[in-house]
Design an enzyme around this catalytic site. Structure first.
Site, mmCIF file in Angstrom:
data_model
loop_
_atom_site.group_PDB
_atom_site.id
_atom_site.type_symbol
_atom_site.label_atom_id
_atom_site.label_comp_id
_atom_site.label_asym_id
_atom_site.label_seq_id
_atom_site.Cartn_x
_atom_site.Cartn_y
_atom_site.Cartn_z
ATOM 1 N N LYS A 109 0.820 -1.212 0.000
ATOM 2 C CA LYS A 109 0.000 0.000 0.000
ATOM 3 C C LYS A 109 0.852 1.260 0.000
ATOM 4 O O LYS A 109 0.430 2.300 -0.491
ATOM 5 C CB LYS A 109 -0.957 0.010 1.206
ATOM 6 C CG LYS A 109 -2.077 -1.007 1.081
ATOM 7 C CD LYS A 109 -3.163 -0.713 2.093
ATOM 8 C CE LYS A 109 -4.305 -1.709 1.991
ATOM 9 N NZ LYS A 109 -5.299 -1.491 3.042
ATOM 10 N N LYS A 125 -7.086 -11.188 -8.033
ATOM 11 C CA LYS A 125 -8.303 -11.272 -7.216
ATOM 12 C C LYS A 125 -9.277 -10.177 -7.618
ATOM 13 O O LYS A 125 -8.857 -9.082 -7.982
ATOM 14 C CB LYS A 125 -7.926 -11.032 -5.740
ATOM 15 C CG LYS A 125 -7.889 -12.291 -4.906
ATOM 16 C CD LYS A 125 -7.425 -12.005 -3.492
ATOM 17 C CE LYS A 125 -8.465 -11.286 -2.639
ATOM 18 N NZ LYS A 125 -8.086 -11.251 -1.198
ATOM 19 N N LYS A 157 -11.729 -4.461 -4.523
ATOM 20 C CA LYS A 157 -12.438 -3.189 -4.350
ATOM 21 C C LYS A 157 -11.630 -2.033 -4.913
ATOM 22 O O LYS A 157 -12.166 -1.011 -5.271
ATOM 23 C CB LYS A 157 -12.619 -2.891 -2.838
ATOM 24 C CG LYS A 157 -13.531 -3.812 -2.115
ATOM 25 C CD LYS A 157 -14.066 -3.140 -0.858
ATOM 26 C CE LYS A 157 -13.134 -3.267 0.344
ATOM 27 N NZ LYS A 157 -13.771 -2.864 1.607
#
Ligand code: TRP
Length: 325
Positions: free
Chosen positions: A112, A194, A197
């Site tokens: 991140k 995957k 979101k």
């Protein structure tokens, strides 16, 4: 005494069918057997910039989604993290026994922070300590988490053991709960990734609140592999992923699904899959709309009250053992 489980999700982005089939569906099943705490972790959300109005709305929307998915507020405790100030308070104490080195090893921080640790927020760095506090405040036995959170759970266990060793037995050391049939749904646009979101390509995900038209379009546009038959096949990840969605939304066995599409091509399959997903989400979306802000606030405030009664007891023990109070 039932064992206790704790899990949480961030009110950021929109939840998609992968979140539902991979996590929420399990949370609902687990409340039969366990005393469950399901938290909307809004303090975690601000580790990356959030528009205030969006965050506020997303927090309540996530609560609606938990409830619509079948989490029963009579049995399980649903609450918003910031409504229980003990989460932030315990985070401070635990950060004082956490080590720079162990937090630097967290792969999610590296991901991140996009490798630029000089510019990364300090909150992003201490994120796992807040997560440890979430879990440890409730003397949690088991934590249902995906593979990507296992490292954070290891840290939680290390912090609990360290605190217990240095200050005396205080925290239960939690175990990960990896569901027996973990569904990992992949992006419709890239079956190697995957469904996420935070994916910029919105066509990769079917969001739980997408309307029927959008769902149908996304499924029609989903990438497929070369080949023509509709089967589970490791060398054809795209069709296998779509078939997994079909299987889990219809609750059929893999064999039944394959038999059902024998002799049918991709076009036919996609049309039927779109219908099935639309019908699967329809009652769910109706339930989401049922909860007005008023009833939601009342459910969340009872949840917070229940959570607080446990969290405050744990924090009191921590303050007493550390000489704070
Ligand atoms: N870090 C988790 C995620 O991003 C969310 C989370 C916060 C969580 N606190 C938790 C999950 C406690 C399980 C238990 O998915």
């Amino acid at each position: 005494m039932k064992k206790r489980i704790f899990s949480g999700a961030q009110p950021t982005g929109q939840l998609h069918i992968g979140n539902y089939l991979g996590a929420l569906k399990n949370w609902v099943a687990l409340q039969e057997e366990y005393e469950a705490f399901y938290c909307i972790v809004n303090l975690h959300a601000i580790t990356l910039p959030q528009a205030p109005a969006t965050l506020k709305k997303a927090t309540l929307d996530l609560a609606r989604i938990y409830l619509a998915a079948g989490i029963d507020p009579e049995r399980s405790t649903i609450f918003i993290q910031s409504d229980v100030p003990e989460h932030a308070e315990l985070t401070w104490v635990l950060s004082c026994i956490s080590r720079m080195g162990e937090l630097e090893r967290m792969t999610q921080f590296k991901d991140k922070g996009k490798g630029n640790t000089e510019r990364a927020g300090v909150g992003l760095f201490t994120y796992p300590v807040l997560m440890a506090s979430d879990i440890l405040l409730y003397q949690t036995d088991l934590v249902p988490v995906g593979q990507d959170q296992k490292q954070h759970l290891e840290l939680t266990r290390d912090l609990a053991e360290r605190f217990n060793r240095d200050f005396g037995e205080t925290f239960k050391v939690p175990e990960p709960y990896i569901p027996k049939i973990g569904a990992s749904i992949k992006s419709l646009q890239d079956p190697e990734k995957k469904m996420s979101k935070s994916d910029e390509n919105l066509n990769g995900s079917i969001f739980l609140l997408d309307d029927p038209d959008t769902i149908t379009k996304k499924i029609k546009r989903a990438v497929t592999d070369s080949g023509t038959t509709v089967e589970f096949d490791e060398t054809r990840p795209a069709i296998s992923n779509l078939l997994t969605i079909f299987q889990l939304t219809t609750d059929r066995s893999p064999e039944e699904c394959v038999a059902h599409f024998e002799g049918k091509g991709y076009g036919h399959f996609k049309t039927e899959l779109a219908e099935v997903v639309v019908e699967f989400l329809r009652p769910f979306q109706e339930r989401v709309r049922q909860y007005d802000d008023e009833s939601l606030r009342s459910i969340l405030s009872s949840g917070a009250e229940k959570a607080r009664s446990i969290a405050s007891e744990t924090l009191r023990a921590v303050y007493s053992k550390t000489g704070i109070a």
